[in-house]
Write a protein that holds these residues in place. Structure first.
Motif, PDB file in Angstrom:
ATOM      1  N   UNK A  26       0.749  -1.330   0.119  1.00 39.91           N
ATOM      2  CA  UNK A  26       0.025   0.004   0.031  1.00 39.91           C
ATOM      3  C   UNK A  26       0.925   1.119   0.049  1.00 39.91           C
ATOM      4  N   UNK A  27       0.227   2.435  -0.054  1.00 39.21           N
ATOM      5  CA  UNK A  27       1.081   3.527  -0.268  1.00 39.21           C
ATOM      6  C   UNK A  27       1.950   3.700   1.312  1.00 39.21           C
ATOM      7  N   UNK A  28       1.224   3.351   2.440  1.00 40.11           N
ATOM      8  CA  UNK A  28       1.579   3.227   3.676  1.00 40.11           C
ATOM      9  C   UNK A  28       2.989   2.250   3.891  1.00 40.11           C
ATOM     10  N   UNK A  29       2.796   1.301   3.322  1.00 38.83           N
ATOM     11  CA  UNK A  29       3.759   0.477   3.111  1.00 38.83           C
ATOM     12  C   UNK A  29       4.879   0.710   2.665  1.00 38.83           C
ATOM     13  N   UNK A  30       4.711   1.426   1.179  1.00 39.75           N
ATOM     14  CA  UNK A  30       5.947   1.629   0.421  1.00 39.75           C
ATOM     15  C   UNK A  30       6.629   2.974   1.075  1.00 39.75           C
ATOM     16  N   UNK A  31       5.859   3.817   2.144  1.00 41.17           N
ATOM     17  CA  UNK A  31       6.552   4.806   2.615  1.00 41.17           C
ATOM     18  C   UNK A  31       7.518   4.227   3.763  1.00 41.17           C
ATOM     19  N   UNK A  32       6.825   3.222   4.672  1.00 38.77           N
ATOM     20  CA  UNK A  32       7.678   2.366   5.428  1.00 38.77           C
ATOM     21  C   UNK A  32       8.850   1.876   4.946  1.00 38.77           C
ATOM     22  N   UNK A  33       8.608   1.035   3.900  1.00 42.47           N
ATOM     23  CA  UNK A  33      10.060   0.203   3.376  1.00 42.47           C
ATOM     24  C   UNK A  33      10.957   1.330   2.932  1.00 42.47           C
ATOM     25  N   UNK A  34      10.759   2.542   2.514  1.00 42.09           N
ATOM     26  CA  UNK A  34      11.672   3.468   1.966  1.00 42.09           C
ATOM     27  C   UNK A  34      12.474   3.877   3.159  1.00 42.09           C
ATOM     28  N   UNK A  35      12.083   3.968   4.415  1.00 41.84           N
ATOM     29  CA  UNK A  35      12.616   4.617   5.397  1.00 41.84           C
ATOM     30  C   UNK A  35      13.123   3.654   6.361  1.00 41.84           C
ATOM     31  N   UNK A  36      12.778   2.380   6.447  1.00 39.07           N
ATOM     32  CA  UNK A  36      13.072   1.458   7.637  1.00 39.07           C
ATOM     33  C   UNK A  36      14.475   1.270   7.939  1.00 39.07           C
TER      34      UNK A  36
END
Length: 123
Positions: A55-65
């Motif tokens: 999801x958009x939330x998942x992509x955002x999380x993955x990009x910064x984790x």
């Protein structure tokens, strides 16, 4: 006058770099709902592990984790910092296999995850 302009020109990027933080767009995500719904939680984890759709939330999380783990979440908002600790604690306690996979992907040398494990195991 020229000296003042040069000083301001150098100061602005420094100030902007210090205030840069991750977007707070998803700070209102209901973590209780995500953590209590295994299907939803597993979807986020699989996204992060590149084993499922994001999801958009998942992509955002993955990009910064990875960066957030490495720098102690210094660019995180207070809500993100608290949420990160809650999620890590939950994964360590209830989703050990996924926690292991996430550590292997984002911290294979275990430089950063051990710090979080030690800190959160006492809570």
């Amino acid at each position: 006058m020229k000296l003042l302009i040069i000083a301001v020109a150098f100061a602005i990027p420094c100030v902007l770099a210090q205030t840069k933080s991750y977007t707070n767009k998803y700070d209102t995500v209901n973590l209780d709902q995500v953590l209590s719904n295994r299907r939803l939680l597993h979807a986020y984890i699989k996204c992060t592990l590149d084993k499922g759709k994001c999801t958009s939330e998942g992509r955002e999380l993955k990009s910064h984790i990875a960066e957030a783990l490495q720098n102690g979440c210094e660019k995180c908002t207070n809500a993100q910092r608290a949420g990160m600790k809650r999620v890590i604690k939950h994964l360590m306690t209830y989703e050990k296999a996924y926690w292991t996979q996430l550590v292997e992907k984002f911290d294979p040398a275990r430089e950063y995850s051990q710090k979080y494990e030690k800190e959160l195991s006492t809570l």
